[in-house]
Design a protein around this motif. Structure first.
Motif, mmCIF file in Angstrom:
data_model
loop_
_atom_site.group_PDB
_atom_site.id
_atom_site.type_symbol
_atom_site.label_atom_id
_atom_site.label_comp_id
_atom_site.label_asym_id
_atom_site.label_seq_id
_atom_site.Cartn_x
_atom_site.Cartn_y
_atom_site.Cartn_z
ATOM 1 N N TYR A 130 40.113 37.816 34.245
ATOM 2 C CA TYR A 130 39.016 37.462 33.350
ATOM 3 C C TYR A 130 37.901 38.494 33.502
ATOM 4 N N ARG A 131 37.350 38.961 32.374
ATOM 5 C CA ARG A 131 36.295 39.964 32.414
ATOM 6 C C ARG A 131 35.146 39.604 31.479
ATOM 7 N N VAL A 132 33.953 39.777 31.974
ATOM 8 C CA VAL A 132 32.742 39.712 31.170
ATOM 9 C C VAL A 132 31.835 40.827 31.670
ATOM 10 N N ALA A 133 31.569 41.794 30.803
ATOM 11 C CA ALA A 133 30.778 42.963 31.190
ATOM 12 C C ALA A 133 31.408 43.613 32.419
ATOM 13 N N ASP A 134 30.621 43.761 33.500
ATOM 14 C CA ASP A 134 31.134 44.408 34.711
ATOM 15 C C ASP A 134 31.631 43.410 35.751
ATOM 16 N N LEU A 135 31.800 42.157 35.346
ATOM 17 C CA LEU A 135 32.292 41.104 36.237
ATOM 18 C C LEU A 135 33.779 40.876 35.996
ATOM 19 N N GLU A 136 34.560 40.870 37.069
ATOM 20 C CA GLU A 136 35.996 40.635 36.980
ATOM 21 C C GLU A 136 36.394 39.514 37.933
ATOM 22 N N VAL A 137 37.206 38.594 37.443
ATOM 23 C CA VAL A 137 37.717 37.500 38.266
ATOM 24 C C VAL A 137 39.235 37.497 38.171
#
Length: 228
Positions: A130-137
């Protein structure tokens, strides 16, 4: 990662659903073979946890029907502990076999192994992170990274973040968050969701320039990349 549990014992199913949700998975439950087979045929799951003894359609029969059209990983969880029962389950198409009673930690470990195996040992695909902007999970490896920096979360924090990331761009109410992450009926007098969101923001947003977790007044919370 989306998991279907097919288990006729309500307490056992609720226990698994709550535990796996806390581990960051999206979980759905069916209490008989008929409903389970229907759900497995019309939805895309990353893994099935299937009880061997089910009303409506027996677990082995359900397993055989699923294997006619799908290679989704299946973990059989059953009280049938004889060697011949395990062999029959594996020969019928189960990827792994766990007998009751079992330790939840072992079940989680087996789930993780099956999901990694489904990846075929390859690098984690774009679709699985999962990605939002520079955040990855990464829900399989349970890894959170922002701007290249590893972020350590508690189990509840990871479950909350994974839920927000799965539904990125969608406003989630406090009621839905409480039900999904804490498996509880929402009480308007409790601030458990607000406290958890505040703690998550400390780790996910505060050390960085842009906030990704937003409050939508009167509605709930959303994670998304908003213009500065």
């Amino acid at each position: 990662m989306k998991i279907l549990i097919v288990e006729d014992e309500v307490k056992a199913a609720d226990y698994l659903r709550k535990g796996l949700t806390e581990e960051g998975y999206s979980v759905e439950v069916a209490h008989n073979g008929v409903d389970g087979l229907h759900m497995a045929s019309v939805n895309n799951y990353d893994l099935l946890i299937l009880d061997g003894q089910l009303p409506g359609i027996d677990g082995l029969a359900m397993l055989g029907a699923i294997r006619q059209s799908s290679d989704v990983p299946i973990l059989m969880v059953t009280a049938r502990a004889r060697v011949e029962d395990r062999v029959k389950g594996l020969q019928s198409g189960a990827d792994d076999y766990l007998t009751k009673p079992y330790a939840f930690s072992e079940l989680v470990a087996r789930v993780q192994v099956l999901l990694r195996r489904r990846m075929g040992g390859r690098q984690v695909t774009e679709e699985s992170v999962y990605r939002v902007a520079d955040l990855e999970v990464d829900p399989i490896r349970r890894k959170v990274v922002r701007s290249g920096q590893r972020i350590d979360l508690t189990t509840k924090e990871f479950g909350l973040l994974a839920l927000l990331m799965r539904r990125k761009g969608e406003v989630l109410s406090r009621t839905e968050i409480a039900e999904q992450v804490w498996d509880m009926n929402f009480d308007s007098d409790t601030n458990v969701v607000e406290v958890a969101i505040r703690r998550l923001r400390v780790k996910i947003d505060q050390p960085f320039e842009r906030a990704l977790i937003h409050t939508v007044r009167g509605m709930g919370y959303v994670i998304e990349d908003r213009p500065a």
